[in-house]
Write a protein that holds these residues in place. Structure first.
Motif, PDB file in Angstrom:
ATOM      1  N   UNK A   1       2.558  14.178   3.439  1.00  0.00           N
ATOM      2  CA  UNK A   1       2.793  13.139   4.377  1.00  0.00           C
ATOM      3  C   UNK A   1       2.508  11.686   3.709  1.00  0.00           C
ATOM      4  N   UNK A   2       1.408  11.515   2.874  1.00  0.00           N
ATOM      5  CA  UNK A   2       1.740  10.098   2.204  1.00  0.00           C
ATOM      6  C   UNK A   2       2.600  10.416   1.686  1.00  0.00           C
ATOM      7  N   UNK A   3       2.975  10.808   0.517  1.00  0.00           N
ATOM      8  CA  UNK A   3       4.175  10.874  -0.463  1.00  0.00           C
ATOM      9  C   UNK A   3       5.780  10.384   0.509  1.00  0.00           C
ATOM     10  N   UNK A   4       5.538  11.246   1.457  1.00  0.00           N
ATOM     11  CA  UNK A   4       6.815  10.659   2.383  1.00  0.00           C
ATOM     12  C   UNK A   4       6.747   9.314   3.054  1.00  0.00           C
ATOM     13  N   UNK A   5       5.461   9.234   3.600  1.00  0.00           N
ATOM     14  CA  UNK A   5       6.019   7.791   4.800  1.00  0.00           C
ATOM     15  C   UNK A   5       5.532   6.740   3.377  1.00  0.00           C
ATOM     16  N   UNK A   6       5.398   6.437   2.111  1.00  0.00           N
ATOM     17  CA  UNK A   6       5.925   5.432   1.171  1.00  0.00           C
ATOM     18  C   UNK A   6       6.702   5.473   0.534  1.00  0.00           C
ATOM     19  N   UNK A   7       7.870   6.912   0.294  1.00  0.00           N
ATOM     20  CA  UNK A   7       9.407   6.777   0.395  1.00  0.00           C
ATOM     21  C   UNK A   7      10.137   5.815   1.353  1.00  0.00           C
ATOM     22  N   UNK A   8       9.761   6.266   2.873  1.00  0.00           N
ATOM     23  CA  UNK A   8      10.400   5.537   4.302  1.00  0.00           C
ATOM     24  C   UNK A   8       9.660   4.208   4.153  1.00  0.00           C
ATOM     25  N   UNK A   9       8.569   3.485   3.623  1.00  0.00           N
ATOM     26  CA  UNK A   9       8.420   2.057   3.988  1.00  0.00           C
ATOM     27  C   UNK A   9       9.006   1.649   2.758  1.00  0.00           C
ATOM     28  N   UNK A  10       9.747   1.922   1.361  1.00  0.00           N
ATOM     29  CA  UNK A  10       9.309   1.284   0.666  1.00  0.00           C
ATOM     30  C   UNK A  10      11.188   1.056   0.950  1.00  0.00           C
ATOM     31  N   UNK A  11      11.508   1.947   1.182  1.00  0.00           N
ATOM     32  CA  UNK A  11      13.430   1.898   1.814  1.00  0.00           C
ATOM     33  C   UNK A  11      12.944   1.199   2.827  1.00  0.00           C
ATOM     34  N   UNK A  12      12.596   1.038   4.138  1.00  0.00           N
ATOM     35  CA  UNK A  12      13.058   0.316   5.273  1.00  0.00           C
ATOM     36  C   UNK A  12      12.669  -0.908   4.472  1.00  0.00           C
ATOM     37  N   UNK A  13      11.318  -1.433   4.221  1.00  0.00           N
ATOM     38  CA  UNK A  13      11.169  -2.959   3.258  1.00  0.00           C
ATOM     39  C   UNK A  13      12.232  -3.073   2.493  1.00  0.00           C
ATOM     40  N   UNK A  14      13.131  -2.473   1.653  1.00  0.00           N
ATOM     41  CA  UNK A  14      14.321  -2.732   0.559  1.00  0.00           C
ATOM     42  C   UNK A  14      15.377  -3.248   1.837  1.00  0.00           C
ATOM     43  N   UNK A  15      15.504  -2.297   3.373  1.00  0.00           N
ATOM     44  CA  UNK A  15      17.274  -3.022   3.281  1.00  0.00           C
ATOM     45  C   UNK A  15      16.648  -4.009   4.018  1.00  0.00           C
ATOM     46  N   UNK A  16      15.055  -4.284   4.370  1.00  0.00           N
ATOM     47  CA  UNK A  16      14.374  -5.934   5.463  1.00  0.00           C
ATOM     48  C   UNK A  16      14.424  -6.931   4.446  1.00  0.00           C
ATOM     49  N   UNK A  17      14.763  -6.388   2.983  1.00  0.00           N
ATOM     50  CA  UNK A  17      14.789  -7.575   2.104  1.00  0.00           C
ATOM     51  C   UNK A  17      16.505  -8.591   2.457  1.00  0.00           C
ATOM     52  N   UNK A  18      17.275  -8.165   2.427  1.00  0.00           N
ATOM     53  CA  UNK A  18      18.736  -8.125   2.497  1.00  0.00           C
ATOM     54  C   UNK A  18      18.553  -9.143   3.532  1.00  0.00           C
ATOM     55  N   UNK A  19      17.872  -9.333   4.917  1.00  0.00           N
ATOM     56  CA  UNK A  19      18.108 -10.487   5.971  1.00  0.00           C
ATOM     57  C   UNK A  19      16.800 -11.470   5.548  1.00  0.00           C
TER      58      UNK A  19
END
Length: 769
Positions: free
Chosen positions: A160-178
């Motif tokens: 769970x924690x490994x995939x949560x961190x991957x999910x979190x990093x992905x969306x924070x990166x996408x948000x960094x574009x706006x």
């Protein structure tokens, strides 16, 4: 199934085929041609639930409740995985149990057989200890039909924690574009971010779907609105594909009228002329179709664009906006004949539209812009005061505000009566039982909806209702959520049930509803900053006066401007009516245009002040600005300098500060650890319907109630906050008559020997139409 199906949320991955629908009690539904309903039996035992996004905005939905002296959290999120070079979306679930008692607890979570266990946790939880049960299941194959990975393969990919961190990093990166925002209301920030993420999840590859549990398809005018907001925020990923894929008149005529709009906006922000050249033939075709759709009255023909047949004002506004955009594009490309064609058509349509509207207003003696060009609102669907179509031209006609950004020629009744129309519609809605700042809904669920903030966007073009976009958005958050930062297109009466707070009893369309929610993000951002097509920046057009009280800050970073550049600013309010601005990034000129500046500017350190218009004009070399206003209306806050009763302690310098002083630099602090209440006596019974709470970000009440009383003896709880994080929050509710406000912490954070929780400011307002 025992779930309340009027409550729905969504999790998934960027561009997945079929997102996962989530429910209040911790259940979720997988499509992918398999149709699996996943239910945890322990969720059915909850009596009161908190339902929210992890970290405030991430697409990890948390159902939290108490059961048998235990705190229970059921969490779900989705992550993209790859097995044998095949892509999948996997849902990871966790059931957390915290035993708050001094005895062993046997807790059976009732996990469904379809889930694959990622760990082996006993059902017994030790006293004052915690346990977490983790699971995984495949939810989507991106539209493919290949087989599923084995249980061992899924387990081998990590927990769970490994995939949560991957999910979190992905969306924070996408948000960094706006564009990123900081405001005196944390839920507006969180919802703005969640809207963006939900849009990417519900999108099907390159198709801008509107919903997951309904409206799982492309609607032409919806897709245009969604794409325009993404460009406004600065998100240009796959922009060329999304623009080229835009479909017009699949359902609605207004889409073909304004199809040039997202192309013009994209060029303004990026300078990419190639996309205009590649699509110019299509844009030219649809611009000339406008001419064909003008009938013998000189206005746009009858259409079905508000789901009824008629001569709709929204169509004429859409056509005018589309011609603004087409003129802009033709000028960029040097297409002089097309520019002159569009200008002539625009001038003629505006003349005839203004003439027709003025005749209708005079004929029916109206004090508003009618939704129909030719008849009173009493003669069509708008006769129902809770039906939002009275403001349809404000919502998706867009010409008054977005045409203004083009510097288009604008005049007549359709501009002059904007404020009067808002006053008419909002007053009529309140008289019909709508909560404050609600525009209503559809024909069935008619109390509020996802369009609520977007309906207020044209207020930015007027004078009196320029802040209504923010207030209307706060209303959505206060009593319109049917999932965590998710809203039905149209929603029913807000009530208190299992999910704490006020939430709609019903809903229509989809939830979340991404067109409406993107419109909310657009009006929020443009209330702070907007760019005109001449590259000038407008700052503060919709900022409420109470956001200028000392200690409050507003920040926008990474806002897209011309030539792929980014711009940012921050504003800090100080004592003595002073505002300090800092600007980051190149710009071609700035206009500060905050509503309360009208005839109220005393001093500026830079630029030209125009008290008559309430504007400050800055040249492109300006990086800092200090403004002193003549006055700020602190008494708008009913609690301003009212008496406070509590077990207070003085500050370190021996002075008693006060949470009603109108400044975030002050605070009321309990004199010792413990949940001591704070009581404010207004002095006489008054009407209230909006409260803003600013706790300390170090010592604060994680859980608190706000109770009202007229006599100081009998109190009614109006606000129950159970997940305060030390950030500012606003609450809108039905008007109450009160004299006393009692703020009662139930659980506090950060207390020590120097004192207990701090309340920096509590503000109370009565918003009337």
């Amino acid at each position: 199934m025992k779930d309340d199906l009027s409550k729905a949320g969504v999790i998934g991955w960027d561009g997945d085929n079929e997102s996962v629908i989530c429910y209040l009690e911790g259940d979720f539904f997988i499509r992918d041609g398999r149709n699996i309903l996943v239910e945890f039996e322990i969720g059915k035992k909850a009596k009161h639930i908190e339902w929210y996004n992890e970290e405030g905005f991430l697409p990890c939905l948390v159902t939290e409740f108490e059961y048998d002296e235990c705190d229970i959290k059921i969490k779900h999120f989705a992550d993209k995985i790859s097995v044998n070079n095949r892509d999948y979306v996997a849902v990871y679930s966790r059931v957390e149990i915290k035993n708050n008692s001094d005895i062993l607890k046997h807790v059976d979570i009732g996990a469904p057989k379809e889930l694959i266990a990622l760990n082996n946790v006993p059902k017994v939880v030790l006293p004052n200890e915690s346990a977490a049960h983790d699971f995984v299941i495949i939810s989507d194959r991106f539209g493919n039909l290949y087989g599923l990975p084995s249980d061992d393969e899924l387990i081998g990919l990590g927990g769970f924690d490994t995939h949560f961190n991957h999910m979190r990093e992905y969306w924070l990166h996408e948000l960094s574009n706006i564009a990123d925002i900081e405001l005196p209301d944390t839920e507006l920030i969180e919802s703005y971010r969640a809207n963006f993420i939900y849009t990417q999840i519900i999108k099907n590859k390159y198709d801008l779907y509107v919903g997951a549990n309904g409206y799982e398809e492309v609607f032409d005018h919806d897709a245009i609105g969604i794409l325009v907001n993404l460009f406004t925020q600065g998100y240009f990923k796959d922009a060329g594909i999304l623009l080229s894929n835009l479909k017009s008149q699949i359902q609605y005529d207004d889409a073909k009228f304004k199809i040039s709009w997202p192309f013009a906006l994209y060029y303004l922000k990026t300078g990419d002329k190639d996309i205009l050249l590649e699509n110019f033939d299509k844009l030219k075709y649809f611009a000339h179709e406008i001419e064909k759709d003008i009938d013998e009255k000189g206005i746009i023909k009858q259409t079905w664009d508000i789901d009824r047949n008629g001569y709709w004002t929204v169509d004429n506004w859409s056509a005018l906006l589309g011609l603004c955009a087409y003129m802009y594009i033709a000028k960029v490309l040097g297409e002089e004949n097309e520019y002159e064609f569009a200008k002539s058509l625009y001038d003629g349509l505006l003349l005839n539209a203004d003439r027709t509207i003025s005749e209708t207003v005079k004929k029916y003696k109206l004090n508003y812009i009618p939704a129909s060009m030719t008849e009173s609102n009493d003669n069509n669907i708008c006769k129902k005061p809770r039906n939002t179509n009275w403001a349809s031209m404000f919502l998706f006609g867009r010409w008054a505000w977005d045409g203004y950004l083009f510097d288009a020629k604008q005049y007549g009744y359709m501009i002059d009566m904007i404020d009067a129309t808002y006053g008419y519609g909002l007053k009529r809605g309140r008289e019909a039982g709508l909560f404050p700042h609600s525009f209503g809904g559809g024909s069935f669920s008619d109390s509020i909806g996802s369009y609520n903030a977007g309906l207020a966007a044209t207020g930015l073009r007027g004078k009196k209702y320029r802040c209504e976009g923010i207030y209307a958005y706060q209303a959505m958050l206060s009593y319109g959520q049917s999932g965590p930062y998710s809203f039905w297109e149209s929603a029913g009466e807000p009530v208190k049930e299992k999910w704490r707070g006020y939430h709609p009893v019903s809903g229509d369309g989809s939830c979340p509803h991404m067109w409406g929610q993107n419109l909310a993000s657009k009006v929020l951002l443009e209330s702070l900053i907007a760019q005109k097509y001449d590259k000038t920046l407008l700052i503060g057009r919709g900022i409420p006066e109470e956001w200028l009280y000392p200690g409050k800050k507003i920040r926008v970073d990474n806002f897209p401007i011309q030539d792929n550049k980014r711009f940012g600013f921050e504003m800090e309010a100080l004592n003595n009516n002073i505002l300090c601005f800092k600007f980051r990034g190149e710009h071609e000129g700035i206009i500060i245009d905050i509503p309360c500046f009208l005839e109220n500017i005393d001093y500026v350190s830079e630029g030209i002040k125009d008290n008559g218009s309430g504007r400050i004009i800055l040249d492109k070399n300006t990086t800092e600005l200090k403004i002193r206003l003549i006055s700020i209306n602190f008494s708008k806050n009913i609690l301003y300098r009212k008496g406070v009763r509590s077990n207070m302690r003085p500050s370190d310098d021996g002075n008693f500060l006060n949470c009603t002083n109108g400044s975030l630099d002050d605070f009321t602090m309990s004199d010792s650890p413990g949940n001591h209440y704070i009581l404010v006596d207004i002095g006489k019974p008054v009407k209230v319907n909006r409260i803003c709470v600013f706790t300390d970000d170090y010592k604060y009440a994680k859980k608190f109630n706000i109770d009202f009383s007229v006599d100081g003896k009998e109190y009614i709880t109006y606000i129950e906050e159970n997940k305060n994080n030390g950030k500012p929050k606003s609450y809108i509710f039905e008007t109450a008559i009160i004299r006393y406000i009692r703020y009662t912490p139930m659980e506090s954070i950060g207390e020590d020997e120097k004192g207990g929780h701090r309340l920096r400011s509590i503000e109370c307002y009565y918003d009337e139409v």
